[in-house]
Structure formats: structure tokens, C-alpha cells
Design a protein around this motif. Structure first.
Motif: not given
Length: 165
Positions: A150, A154, A158
Motif C-alpha cells: 500500500d 502511494i 507520487e
């Protein structure tokens, strides 16, 4: 130009297209005595180069010199072209490779693949280069990236935003 009989010219046409477009735009602008919008030409060149990099980043041989050869620009002109972009060409290549590595590391089956295999599949020259790129881009170790998919996703999001994907 369609009457060229040079062997192999058909392979060069796709990469010459932005050059021809720039030349034709400049020529038409001078014939019509209207200013040519340099920004449009610049954006088209950047888009073509980024597309080339996206199509070839998994090849470990891809580097700035390969992009220079593809774009028919000098190294200095290439850096000048990308001066207002979030990433220079080498940073763009590295970000795409890091993004690919994060995707592969966060895959549930990543434990079945060696880290060296993931580095190869991502276009890195070796495992050390992948380790360094992941650490510098995300702050994660390879183990952290594998154990916490997870968080990897993320960080990948980005990178996608930074690369415009």
C-alpha cells in the motif's frame, strides 16, 4: 521526400517526424511572414522525446546519449529543451524505471521473483542501481516496498504525478 530511395529510411521516419514538423512550421512561418510559436514546437519535441523514453525505458542501454541520438539534438540542446520540465531526461528515465520497480515489488507474486530479475525487468543496469533509485525517490528500502504494497502504491502515485502519467 516520399521519393527517397535510401535503404532503411522507413525506420528513421518516425523519429524524424518532430524534426520535419519543426522545419515545416518554421518554413511556413517565414513564407507567410508570421511569427512561429516556438512554444508549440518545443512542446511537440518534448512530447515526442517522452514518448520515446516511455517506449524504451525497460532497455538498460537507454540513457541520455540514446535520447540525444534519437532526437537529433545536442546534449546541451536536449537539457535546454527540458529546463522547465519537472524532470530532466535522465531523471525521467530513472523515475519510469523506479515506477516499474515499485509496481513489480508491490505485486503479490513479487516474492517469487528475485530482486535482480525485478531490476532487469525495470530497466536498471543492476540491483544496486535499483536499490539506490527506489531509496532516493521514495525513501523506502526494497524490503519495505515488498512488505508494504500500500505504501509502495502511494509512492508510485507520487511518481506517476511527477512524470505526468
Amino acid at each position: 521526400m516520399s521519393s527517397w530511395q535510401q535503404a532503411g529510411i522507413d525506420r528513421d521516419i518516425p523519429r524524424l517526424e518532430p524534426v520535419f514538423r519543426s522545419m515545416m512550421t518554421a518554413l511556413i512561418g517565414s513564407l507567410l511572414e508570421t511569427p512561429v510559436d516556438e512554444r508549440n514546437i518545443k512542446l511537440a519535441r518534448i512530447a515526442a522525446i517522452k514518448k520515446f523514453v516511455r517506449e524504451n525505458y525497460r532497455n538498460p542501454a537507454l540513457d541520455v546519449n540514446e535520447v540525444v541520438a534519437y532526437s537529433f539534438l545536442s546534449r546541451r540542446a536536449l537539457y535546454y529543451l527540458f529546463e522547465h520540465e519537472p524532470l530532466q531526461v535522465n531523471g525521467y528515465i530513472r523515475a519510469l524505471r523506479t515506477l516499474e520497480a515499485l509496481e513489480l515489488l508491490s505485486d503479490q507474486n513479487s516474492w517469487k521473483r528475485s530482486l535482480g530479475d525485478i531490476a532487469d525487468a525495470s530497466g536498471f543496469a543492476n540491483l544496486t542501481a535499483m536499490r539506490r533509485a527506489v531509496r532516493e525517490s521514495t525513501g523506502l528500502s526494497l524490503r519495505d516496498a515488498q512488505e508494504n504494497p500500500d505504501l509502495s502504491q502511494i509512492k508510485a502515485a507520487e511518481l506517476r504525478k511527477l512524470t505526468g502519467l
